[in-house]
Each structure stands twice: as C-alpha cells, then as structure tokens.
Enzyme design. Sequence first.
Site, short mmCIF file in Angstrom:
data_model
loop_
_atom_site.label_atom_id
_atom_site.label_comp_id
_atom_site.label_asym_id
_atom_site.label_seq_id
_atom_site.Cartn_x
_atom_site.Cartn_y
_atom_site.Cartn_z
N ASP A 289 0.87 -1.19 0.00
CA ASP A 289 0.00 0.00 0.00
C ASP A 289 0.90 1.24 0.00
O ASP A 289 2.10 1.16 0.26
CB ASP A 289 -0.92 0.00 1.22
CG ASP A 289 -0.20 -0.44 2.47
OD1 ASP A 289 1.00 -0.14 2.60
OD2 ASP A 289 -0.82 -1.09 3.33
N ASP B 46 1.40 4.82 1.74
CA ASP B 46 1.00 5.70 2.84
C ASP B 46 1.63 7.07 2.66
O ASP B 46 2.77 7.20 2.20
CB ASP B 46 1.44 5.11 4.18
CG ASP B 46 0.71 3.82 4.48
OD1 ASP B 46 -0.44 3.67 4.04
OD2 ASP B 46 1.31 2.94 5.12
N ASP C 107 9.30 2.81 13.68
CA ASP C 107 10.00 1.70 14.32
C ASP C 107 11.44 1.50 13.82
O ASP C 107 12.40 1.66 14.56
CB ASP C 107 9.17 0.40 14.25
CG ASP C 107 8.57 0.11 12.89
OD1 ASP C 107 8.90 0.83 11.93
OD2 ASP C 107 7.78 -0.86 12.77
P1 ATP Z 1 3.86 -3.43 5.26
O1 ATP Z 1 4.61 -3.75 4.03
O2 ATP Z 1 3.57 -4.63 6.08
O3 ATP Z 1 2.64 -2.57 5.04
P2 ATP Z 1 4.79 -1.15 6.65
O4 ATP Z 1 6.15 -0.79 7.18
O5 ATP Z 1 4.23 -0.25 5.60
O6 ATP Z 1 4.89 -2.62 6.15
P3 ATP Z 1 2.47 -0.50 8.14
O7 ATP Z 1 1.83 -1.24 9.25
O8 ATP Z 1 1.74 -0.26 6.90
O9 ATP Z 1 3.81 -1.27 7.86
O10 ATP Z 1 2.95 0.88 8.77
C1 ATP Z 1 3.39 1.99 8.01
C2 ATP Z 1 4.52 2.69 8.73
O11 ATP Z 1 4.08 3.16 10.01
C3 ATP Z 1 5.72 1.81 9.02
O12 ATP Z 1 6.60 1.72 7.93
C4 ATP Z 1 6.36 2.52 10.21
O13 ATP Z 1 7.09 3.66 9.79
C5 ATP Z 1 5.13 3.02 10.98
N1 ATP Z 1 4.69 2.03 11.98
C6 ATP Z 1 3.73 1.09 11.84
N2 ATP Z 1 3.59 0.38 12.98
C7 ATP Z 1 4.46 0.90 13.86
C8 ATP Z 1 4.79 0.60 15.22
N3 ATP Z 1 4.18 -0.38 15.87
N4 ATP Z 1 5.75 1.35 15.82
C9 ATP Z 1 6.34 2.35 15.15
N5 ATP Z 1 6.10 2.66 13.88
C10 ATP Z 1 5.17 1.96 13.23
MG MG Z 2 2.26 -0.41 4.77
#
Ligand code: ATP
Ligand code: MG
Length: 470
Positions: free
Chosen positions: A99, A101, A178
């Site tokens: 996705d 963001d 994170d």
């Molecule tokens: P994915 O490919 O699984 O979507 P993602 O890194 O994009 O991986 P998301 O859950 O979509 O994961 O979260 C988007 C962003 O928000 C992350 O890249 C990170 O920067 C931040 N984030 C999400 N969850 C946390 C958390 N528990 N603690 C700190 N930052 C977080």
């Molecule tokens: Mg994501």
Amino acid sequence: MRQCGIIRELFYLVRALSTRIKKIIKLLKGLLQRFNKEQPSVHPKAKPTIIPRSDHTISRTTIHRNALKVLYRLHQEGYQAYLVGGCVRDLLLGRQPKDFDIATNALPEEMRKLFRNCRLIGRRFRLAHILFGKDIIEVATFRTHHENAQEHHGKTHDGLIIRDNVYGTIEDDVWRRDFSINALYYNIADFSIVDYTGGMADIKAKRLRMIGQPEQRFQEDPVRLLRAVRFMGKLNIEISPETEACLAKSSHLLTHVSPARLFQEVLKFFQEGATVPTFKLLQQYNLFQQLFPQTLFNPEDTHAQQLIDQVLINTDQRIAEGKSISPAFLITAFLWPSMNQQARLNRSEGMPAYVSLEKAIQTMLTLQTQRLAIPRNVLVSMRDICLLQYHLMSRQGYRPYRTLDHPRFRAAYDLLLLRSTAGEPVEELALWWTEFQKADRAGQEQLIKRVATQHRPKKKRPYNRKKKVT
Ligand code: ATP
Ligand code: MG
C-alpha cells in the site's frame, strides 16, 4: 514595646517572603521539569540527509497513480506531502509495495475540505482515507512522541504507549517510527528522499535497525517484536546486533499486547508469502510459543513439526500462485497435534471417540483464544475442520455423502492430507477420500462396499463401563 512591634512586623514579613520564595522555587522546578520533558527522548536533533532524485531509484512511474494524485494535490495547496513507510522501503528494495501511505502537515479537517472523496477515521488519532473506488490511500498528519507534547505522557509504568494522538512536524514524526528502513520520506516537492535516521544506508546494507534504544522501543510497543521478525522474513534482511540482542530476550513483552491486536498481526504473517522463513524466526526468538502456547513442540513428536512445516510450505505456494489462504485452516493445523493428543488422553479415560475429540477441541480453542482474539466465524470453521476429521473416518452407508457435502469438507480433506504427509497413520484414509471425490456415483458405492468388507464393525463397548470386581 515599640521594638517588640517592629520585630513582630519583621517576622511576618520574612514569613510571607519565605512562602513566596518557596512558591517561586516550586514554580521554577515545575518549569524546569516541563522543559526537560519537552526534550524528545530519542531525538538526537540530527539534520536530515537529503538524497536527490539523481541519487536514488524511486521513479514516479512506480508510484501508484492515486497516491501521486493525493501527493500533488497536497503540494499544490501548499502543504508538505511525503510518501512514507513500507512503500518507500519496498520501492528502494525493488519490491512491489502493498500500500502507499502518505504523511503531511495538513490537518485531517483540512484534508476533508481538500478532497471530496475523503473519510476521516479513528477516534484517538484521526487518519484520512482518500477513496478511489476500492483503492484507499491513507494520509496521516505528522505525529509526535508524547514526551514532546505538552499534555499527558501516554505511557504506563511498563513504558507501554497507550495514547498516540498528538500532531507534530516531520522532525517529530520520524522518531516515532519503528525501524530506520521504515522512516524514509519521499518528498513530492523535489522527488528527493529525506533521511533522518540512516535508513538509506540500512537499505543498502539490507539491515533492520531499530530507531533509538531497542529496549525502550520494544517496551513501548511490543508488537514491534513481531514486525521485526515479519520484515526479516519477508525482506530476507539481516538484523543489527543491538536490535537482535534485545529481540532475543523480549518475547515475554507480548503478554502486554491485547489478543485482538495480536490476532491482526498474526494475519499479516500469513499473507506475506514468506511464512516458512518467518515462522522459523518466530520459533527461534520464542515468539511463536507466545502466540500459540498450545502448539506442541516435542522433539520426539516429529509429526507435529512436520505438519506445521508442511502447512507453511503449502501456504507460501498458494500465495505465490495468487490463491487465497484461510487463517482458520492454518491455525487448526498448528493446533491439531495438541488436540489429537488431548483427544487420545480423553479416550484413555473412557470417553467415546467423538466426545473425546469434541472436548479436546473445546479445551484447546479456549486456551488459544486467551492469546489471540480469533473471531467467532473463524473459530466455528476451526471446530468444523477438526470434527470432520472424525466424520472422515466413517465410511459406511450414506455418511460419506453427507461429509462430502459439508461446506468445510475441502479444508478438512486438506488437513487429512497434511496429517498423512506428516506421518500420521491415515494414508489409506486419505487415498480413499481422494478416490471418492473423483469417482462417479457407481464408483463411490463400490468404494463404500470395499470399506465395508475390509473393516467389520467392532462391538461397541459401553461408555464408562466399570470393571466387575470378582
Ligand atoms: P507493510 O509492508 O507490512 O505494510 P509497513 O512498514 O508499511 O509494512 P504499516 O503497518 O503499513 O507497515 O505501517 C506503516 C509505517 O508506520 C511503518 O513503515 C512505520 O514507519 C510506521 N509504523 C507502523 N507500525 C508501527 C509501530 N508499531 N511502531 C512504530 N512505527 C510503526
Ligand atoms: Mg504499509
């Protein structure tokens, strides 16, 4: 007399002054404390590295057109607009993002005015969802750590973050993310990448590194333990030694996470197409045992481990072929060996086979839902798949037709095949069902007859029959 009066006056004056001074000292102390609190705990006041378009590989052709539309619109209206998180990370690693963001300094209400197709979601922290048919682009206003905010600090005494709803700037937003590879911002204003945390170097080194103090960051939100393993598994990257040292000793923190959130995280594991390496890591870091405490890991019971290994291999294969996966099936496979063991135990106590299995399923599901808030419909499916293992054994009369018609037959048959592959003595049964499904009506009747002659029904022993004392 007059002297006495002056002394008394002086005494009152000094007393009044001292209370004032005390008050001033208290006020100054308060201000000092507040000033200290306002210093971000993990904010090293670093200046970002700006990586110009010429020095990175993200091209606008690889960014989803709806995400581009939102970025451009925000930018045209004078707001800052960045792609952030997993999509930047994945694009830099040459992967297709799940996705896109967006982070911005526009407030949710401002976004609502800007986009007709905007829905605001979330009560504590409002996010904007910009809807393009089925496609949703999530836009978040920059957030800050609570230590940076002037109101309450939203942490429990364990260091767990309980509130996370204060707006900030990009400089604040970056430090609450994170891992460094998840904290890169693609700036639509000049197509550069803004890097505060050394994320670009970590992308190049294929390294997962926690931002700030790993111990504190895992404590703040223990779900980061699962996220670490998920990223290591799916991106096939190393973990930095400090982050790993902490990961290895922090599995117990997962008990602080709500079962509902844990279930959501478990679902993500199943959908990445890398369950084999990820579940190995989960086991290695004792996290699997936290999520599925009922799953058997007895080195002597190789069937259990083989069954889990096989179901994970099949899951990755299905994802690679673009097929859907069923969480009910996967979790059932994790629990089946323990259910089976418990059912055998119940039987040895004299319970009939069906009741033994039913009770074992009930026990295991009750224990499992204390860790993961498995939704009711999933639990019902799991129960059916397990009970059908019993019905699959009844091959007389009309029973096989009824079993075949059950909506969960396919999943139950798949579990039977898995059990057979894992070495449980059900190979003949699995083959029979494979043939039964392929056969026409006459063939099916033949198959039923064949079983009837092979297996003469045994005389039933009454339940709970007490031995006669002679
Ligand atoms: P994915 O490919 O699984 O979507 P993602 O890194 O994009 O991986 P998301 O859950 O979509 O994961 O979260 C988007 C962003 O928000 C992350 O890249 C990170 O920067 C931040 N984030 C999400 N969850 C946390 C958390 N528990 N603690 C700190 N930052 C977080
Ligand atoms: Mg994501």
